[in-house]
Write a protein that holds these residues in place. Structure first.
Motif, mmCIF file in Angstrom:
data_model
loop_
_atom_site.group_PDB
_atom_site.id
_atom_site.type_symbol
_atom_site.label_atom_id
_atom_site.label_comp_id
_atom_site.label_asym_id
_atom_site.label_seq_id
_atom_site.Cartn_x
_atom_site.Cartn_y
_atom_site.Cartn_z
ATOM 1 N N LYS A 231 0.796 -1.222 0.000
ATOM 2 C CA LYS A 231 0.000 0.000 0.000
ATOM 3 C C LYS A 231 0.832 1.276 0.000
ATOM 4 C CE LYS A 231 -4.037 -2.084 2.170
ATOM 5 N NZ LYS A 231 -5.014 -2.051 3.282
ATOM 6 N N SER A 232 2.165 1.153 0.189
ATOM 7 C CA SER A 232 3.030 2.336 0.181
ATOM 8 C C SER A 232 3.276 2.830 -1.234
ATOM 9 C CB SER A 232 4.359 2.011 0.868
ATOM 10 O OG SER A 232 5.056 1.014 0.124
ATOM 11 N N GLY A 233 2.872 2.074 -2.234
ATOM 12 C CA GLY A 233 3.020 2.525 -3.618
ATOM 13 C C GLY A 233 4.223 1.949 -4.325
ATOM 14 N N VAL A 234 4.982 1.045 -3.665
ATOM 15 C CA VAL A 234 6.132 0.411 -4.304
ATOM 16 C C VAL A 234 5.635 -0.504 -5.428
ATOM 17 C CG1 VAL A 234 8.114 -1.128 -3.978
ATOM 18 C CG2 VAL A 234 7.455 0.493 -2.172
ATOM 19 N N ARG A 235 6.261 -0.401 -6.609
ATOM 20 C CA ARG A 235 5.775 -1.173 -7.758
ATOM 21 C C ARG A 235 6.870 -2.087 -8.304
ATOM 22 N NH1 ARG A 235 3.249 3.163 -11.864
ATOM 23 N NH2 ARG A 235 5.460 3.727 -12.007
#
Length: 396
Positions: free
Chosen positions: A173-177
């Motif tokens: 959910k932290s946005g790491v892709r």
């Protein structure tokens, strides 16, 4: 008086006062023609616009998205829950995420929408060129015009061109892709007419490569129109956000109904002017034929015969005026439509039919014009019937 005699006397005006009768009918025809032209234009525009944004399947479909409440998500469990509803016929999920599109040595980020072939039908999607991919096709892609422009791909060279994709999957959910390769080259099979958003449609089966992801939206098609509200109520109770294209269509129809009424009012104004002219014609005919009325009464004609004769004349004028108005309105619409299509063709546009006239409206207009004829002839007929034979014979 027998009906054939009455009809012969009532139509005598076409021989004795041909020019005035034809001009009176033409006046009614122009009024009716104006109503028909404007209302048909309203119906035609409604059909053209609505046919561009929807299909019959889209009208039976609901868009299901998630609410802001904690613990609500669109996943496989949601699909199973919705699929268990008796009235639901088809479910088509959408997974939307960022992807890297590559063509030759150029790459850029676009929005990748993973959908099956049912989605296009339920969404009412239309293409500018090409076709949709089938249910079992995997290495196919539909791109928007904006995506083609992003990679400087000419529109007429796009169909059949091979491009590559990698999807960006969020790992937390932290946005790491992380970048997930989607496989071999994808062939462009269709072009979506959107110059503002860079997006592509990819087969839903590719989601298996990406892994476990939530759905961005679910399309739900119900079996019958009357079940649309039942399914919508159930989904709302489950805290889903639900919208339907039919809501937009209904609002658009309300706007068009108001527009048609306004257009018809302009035509009614023209018809009122024509009706005044018709009333004037019947009054002049009464004055010109006063002595004739006296002779007819002296020979045995009753007041009812005189009343029926004048009223029949006005009804015939109203009816023939309505028929001529329908011809004028439809001919005017055809000429106007051809001019618009010629201009559209000159500027590279598509030909469309701007006019549509329902059969019930033609019938209504014919009856309406006849009633107008009856109403405008009522007073002159009553006045002619009430004249005594002696007064009529002395009239100069």
């Amino acid at each position: 008086m027998l009906v054939p005699d009455l009809f012969r006397l009532a139509t005598r005006m076409f021989r004795t006062n041909r020019s005035r009768t034809i001009l009176t009918i033409l006046g009614i025809g122009v009024g009716i023609g104006t109503i028909l032209f404007l209302v048909s234009l309203g119906y035609g525009l409604q059909r053209v616009i609505l046919s561009q944004i929807t299909t019959s399947d889209a009208l039976l479909s609901l868009d299901v998205t998630i609410s802001d409440l904690d613990g609500i998500s669109l996943n496989k469990e949601s699909v199973e829950k919705i699929g268990a509803i008796q009235q639901v016929e088809i479910i088509s999920p959408l997974v939307s995420m960022s992807a890297q599109m590559k063509s030759n040595d150029v790459s850029s980020e676009v929005i990748a929408n993973f959908v099956d072939s049912n989605f296009f039908r339920l969404d009412g999607t239309t293409l500018k060129d090409g076709d949709f991919y089938g249910e079992n096709e995997k290495n196919k892609v539909i791109v928007s015009l904006a995506s083609l422009q992003l990679f400087s791909i000419a529109e007429d060279e796009a169909i059949g061109k091979k491009i590559n994709f990698s999807a960006y999957k969020e790992t937390d959910k932290s946005g790491v892709r992380e970048l997930v390769e989607l496989g071999d080259d994808f062939e462009i099979v269709g072009i979506a007419d959107d110059e503002n958003s860079s997006f592509v449609y990819l087969p839903y089966s590719l989601v298996e490569i990406i892994g476990d992801v939530d759905f961005s939206k679910i399309k739900v098609k119900v079996d019958k129109e009357e079940n649309l509200e039942i399914v919508r109520a159930f989904l709302i109770d489950e805290n889903f956000l639900v919208s339907a294209l039919s809501d937009i269509i209904e609002q658009a129809n309300q706007i068009f109904n108001v527009a048609k009424i306004v257009l018809a009012l302009f035509g009614v104004i023209a018809l009122i002017v024509s009706a005044i002219g018709m009333f004037n014609t019947m009054t002049i005919a009464l004055l010109e034929r006063t002595q004739e009325i006296g002779i007819m009464k002296a020979l045995g004609a009753t007041s009812l015969d005189i009343w029926e004769m004048f009223l029949s004349e006005s009804v015939i004028i109203g009816f023939t005026g309505g028929v001529s108005g329908i011809l004028i309105g439809m001919l005017g619409g055809e000429i106007f439509n051809n001019i618009i299509n010629m201009l559209a063709g000159a500027y590279g546009g598509d030909k469309i039919d701007l006019f549509y006239t329902p059969i019930w409206f033609i019938t209504t207009v014919t009856i309406f014009s006849t009633v107008v004829g009856l109403a405008t002839g009522f007073y002159p007929a009553k006045r002619a019937a009430s004249i005594s034979a002696l007064v009529a014979l002395r009239y100069k």
